[in-house]
Design a protein around this motif. Structure first.
Motif, short mmCIF file in Angstrom:
data_model
loop_
_atom_site.label_atom_id
_atom_site.label_comp_id
_atom_site.label_asym_id
_atom_site.label_seq_id
_atom_site.Cartn_x
_atom_site.Cartn_y
_atom_site.Cartn_z
N LEU A 179 0.70 -1.01 0.03
CA LEU A 179 -0.16 0.09 0.18
C LEU A 179 0.82 1.27 -0.14
N ARG A 180 1.91 1.31 0.96
CA ARG A 180 3.03 2.50 0.94
C ARG A 180 3.51 2.59 -0.76
N GLU A 181 3.96 1.59 -1.18
CA GLU A 181 4.65 1.71 -2.51
C GLU A 181 3.78 2.03 -3.51
N HIS A 182 2.37 1.38 -3.68
CA HIS A 182 1.79 1.72 -4.72
C HIS A 182 0.48 2.44 -4.68
N ALA A 183 0.07 2.45 -3.52
CA ALA A 183 -1.57 3.22 -3.36
C ALA A 183 -1.58 4.49 -2.98
N LEU A 184 -0.66 4.89 -2.04
CA LEU A 184 -0.61 6.28 -1.73
C LEU A 184 -0.15 7.39 -2.48
N VAL A 185 -0.98 8.33 -2.74
CA VAL A 185 -0.90 9.45 -3.90
C VAL A 185 -0.89 10.62 -3.04
N ILE A 186 0.14 11.42 -2.98
CA ILE A 186 0.36 12.91 -2.50
C ILE A 186 -0.15 13.80 -3.31
N GLY A 187 -0.92 14.44 -2.88
CA GLY A 187 -1.71 15.76 -3.76
C GLY A 187 -3.33 15.79 -3.48
N GLU A 188 -3.46 17.26 -4.00
CA GLU A 188 -5.24 17.34 -3.63
C GLU A 188 -6.13 16.56 -4.59
N VAL A 189 -6.99 15.93 -3.87
CA VAL A 189 -8.10 15.06 -4.63
C VAL A 189 -9.50 15.33 -4.02
N THR A 190 -10.36 15.14 -4.77
CA THR A 190 -11.92 15.30 -4.30
C THR A 190 -12.21 13.68 -4.02
N LEU A 191 -12.60 13.46 -2.64
CA LEU A 191 -13.19 12.12 -2.63
C LEU A 191 -14.43 11.58 -2.89
N SER A 192 -14.92 10.54 -2.88
CA SER A 192 -16.23 10.41 -3.13
C SER A 192 -17.06 10.77 -2.31
N SER A 193 -16.93 11.14 -1.10
CA SER A 193 -17.75 11.77 -0.08
C SER A 193 -17.98 13.26 -0.29
N GLY A 194 -17.10 13.63 -1.45
CA GLY A 194 -17.07 15.28 -1.92
C GLY A 194 -16.35 15.99 -1.01
N GLN A 195 -15.52 15.56 0.03
CA GLN A 195 -14.45 16.21 0.86
C GLN A 195 -13.41 16.28 -0.07
N THR A 196 -12.60 17.16 0.23
CA THR A 196 -11.15 17.29 -0.45
C THR A 196 -9.99 16.91 0.35
#
Length: 189
Positions: free
Chosen positions: A16-33
């Motif tokens: 997960l640390r190597e492949h799944a974590l993406v750093i940067g601003e995103v909008t989540l499915s909940s609508g939260q950023t």
């Protein structure tokens, strides 16, 4: 030969640390950023993480007395598949809850082998933030006459989803990894 669940957890966390974590601003499915995103499928659709998550989920299903594993389609699909293919998954079946009822064919909400009335289900999800999609899956499973034995997520963002899930399920919820383990130095900690 018993499965090394601690080793499976460590493998999953590393993947997960190597492949799944993406750093940067995103909008989540909940609508939260958020300032980071966890795309668990980037990790769990690789062999090492797939095997690890399968063993962990299958062990949880056995502990909860569940005979079926699944949840809302897409997030749950690879997880349920991994669990039934795991060494500890003998006897488990997988299912997927549709987001919308199929309008042709058998018009089912729950796809996969037919679940008998009262089947004990382990509900799985890849990433939990507010728990909304997991709660919808739980509600559909209960409406279809099945039991929720427990709920497992791969990653819990620790944003309130656990409480919503446990309330809806009336059963224990357990994340395999929390965001505190995955990204301890995150800006919103």
């Amino acid at each position: 030969m018993p499965t090394d669940l601690e080793g499976a957890h460590d493998t999953l966390l590393a993947e997960l640390r190597e492949h799944a974590l993406v750093i940067g601003e995103v909008t989540l499915s909940s609508g939260q950023t958020a300032q980071y995103y966890v795309d668990a499928k980037r990790a769990i659709l690789r062999p090492a993480a797939f095997r690890a998550v399968g063993e962990l989920i299958a062990a949880e299903a056995a502990e909860r007395g569940a005979t079926a594993v699944g949840g809302m389609t897409m997030g749950a699909d690879p997880l349920a598949s991994a669990a039934i293919g795991a060494e500890a998954g003998d006897g488990l079946i997988a299912f997927f809850v549709r987001k919308e009822k199929k309008e042709h064919g058998l018009q089912r909400w729950i796809e996969g082998p037919v679940l008998g009335a009262g089947t004990r289900c382990l509900v799985v999800e890849d990433v939990v933030t507010t728990g909304g999609s997991t709660v919808r899956a739980i509600e559909r499973i209960l409406e279809e006459g099945h039991q929720v034995a427990g709920v497992v997520s791969v990653v819990d963002r620790l944003a309130g989803g656990a409480e919503a899930i446990e309330k809806a399920a009336g059963a224990p919820y357990r994340p395999l990894v929390t965001i505190d383990e995955l990204y301890p130095d995150r800006p919103d900690r």
